[in-house]
Design a protein around this motif. Structure first.
Motif, short mmCIF file in Angstrom:
data_model
loop_
_atom_site.label_atom_id
_atom_site.label_comp_id
_atom_site.label_asym_id
_atom_site.label_seq_id
_atom_site.Cartn_x
_atom_site.Cartn_y
_atom_site.Cartn_z
N VAL A 1 42.71 34.38 36.57
CA VAL A 1 41.46 35.04 36.97
C VAL A 1 40.54 33.97 37.51
O VAL A 1 40.25 32.99 36.83
N GLU A 2 40.09 34.18 38.76
CA GLU A 2 39.23 33.21 39.42
C GLU A 2 38.00 33.89 40.00
O GLU A 2 38.05 35.06 40.40
N TYR B 1 35.33 38.60 40.73
CA TYR B 1 36.31 38.01 39.82
C TYR B 1 37.66 38.61 40.17
O TYR B 1 37.84 39.83 40.09
N VAL B 2 38.61 37.76 40.57
CA VAL B 2 39.89 38.23 41.07
C VAL B 2 40.96 37.99 40.00
O VAL B 2 41.27 36.85 39.65
N THR C 1 40.14 43.33 41.46
CA THR C 1 38.89 42.59 41.63
C THR C 1 37.74 43.33 40.95
O THR C 1 37.66 44.56 41.03
N ALA C 2 36.87 42.57 40.29
CA ALA C 2 35.67 43.13 39.66
C ALA C 2 34.45 42.36 40.16
O ALA C 2 34.57 41.19 40.53
N ARG C 3 33.31 43.02 40.18
CA ARG C 3 32.06 42.37 40.59
C ARG C 3 31.14 42.27 39.38
O ARG C 3 31.22 43.08 38.46
N PHE C 4 30.27 41.27 39.44
CA PHE C 4 29.22 41.19 38.44
C PHE C 4 28.06 40.40 39.01
O PHE C 4 28.25 39.37 39.65
#
Length: 177
Positions: A66-67, A120-121, A157-160
């Motif tokens: 996770v990067e 976040y991938v 993929t997630a965003r924050f």
């Protein structure tokens, strides 16, 4: 996606979703926002739950990297995942973990600057050999072992966005004198 992500260095685009290999989470949709319970906003935050479909036949091991797509920091290195349909539950300790960007072997809580959104991938790699890494190995060691051995990839993929952490004061509570 930035070329600095692991996927760009170890795999070809044709391996993405090969044989229906897919990664998802019951906690967020692809491209969706991470709940604060998985970030530095919450004191007792944990890693989000993940689920994946069966990798292609011949897979020996699954590896999760996770990067942060914006700054390239490694948030989580996980290996030793069985080469089959599976899941990591919310807050579950994976079989083997390596050092993240701050040098520990845990889920590094997303904490982007105030008002700045980061992506976040979650990259799940199917490998044609089992890894021989010791727990606590670093990213460079992991990278060397997976390069040339990736047979399929699944991405989520997630965003924050960075938030202010609210400090509660006495005026926030309805207390009678």
């Amino acid at each position: 996606m930035k070329g600095s992500l692991t996927i760009g260095a170890v795999a070809e685009e044709k391996l993405l979703g090969k044989s229906g290999f897919a990664l998802s989470s019951p906690a967020f949709r692809d491209g969706g926002e991470l709940d604060p319970s998985f970030t530095a906003i919450e004191d007792d935050a944990v890693a989000p739950p993940l689920e994946w479909t069966a990798p292609p036949p011949g897979t020996q091991e699954l590896v999760l990297v996770v990067e942060d797509a914006e700054d390239g920091k490694v948030h989580w290195l996980v290996w030793g995942l069985k080469p089959q349909k599976g899941a990591l539950f919310e807050g579950e300790t994976p079989p083997r973990t390596g050092k993240n960007a701050v040098g520990n072997s845990e889920w590094m809580l997303p904490d982007p600057p105030l008002g700045v959104q980061h992506r976040y991938v979650f990259q799940l790699f199917a490998l044609d050999l089992p890894l021989t890494l010791m727990p606590g190995a670093g990213y460079e060691e992991l990278f060397k072992q997976i390069k040339g051995h990736v047979t399929a990839i699944a991405i989520l993929t997630a965003r924050f966005e960075g938030h202010e952490i609210e400090e509660l004061g006495a005026e926030d509570f309805d207390i009678e004198d």
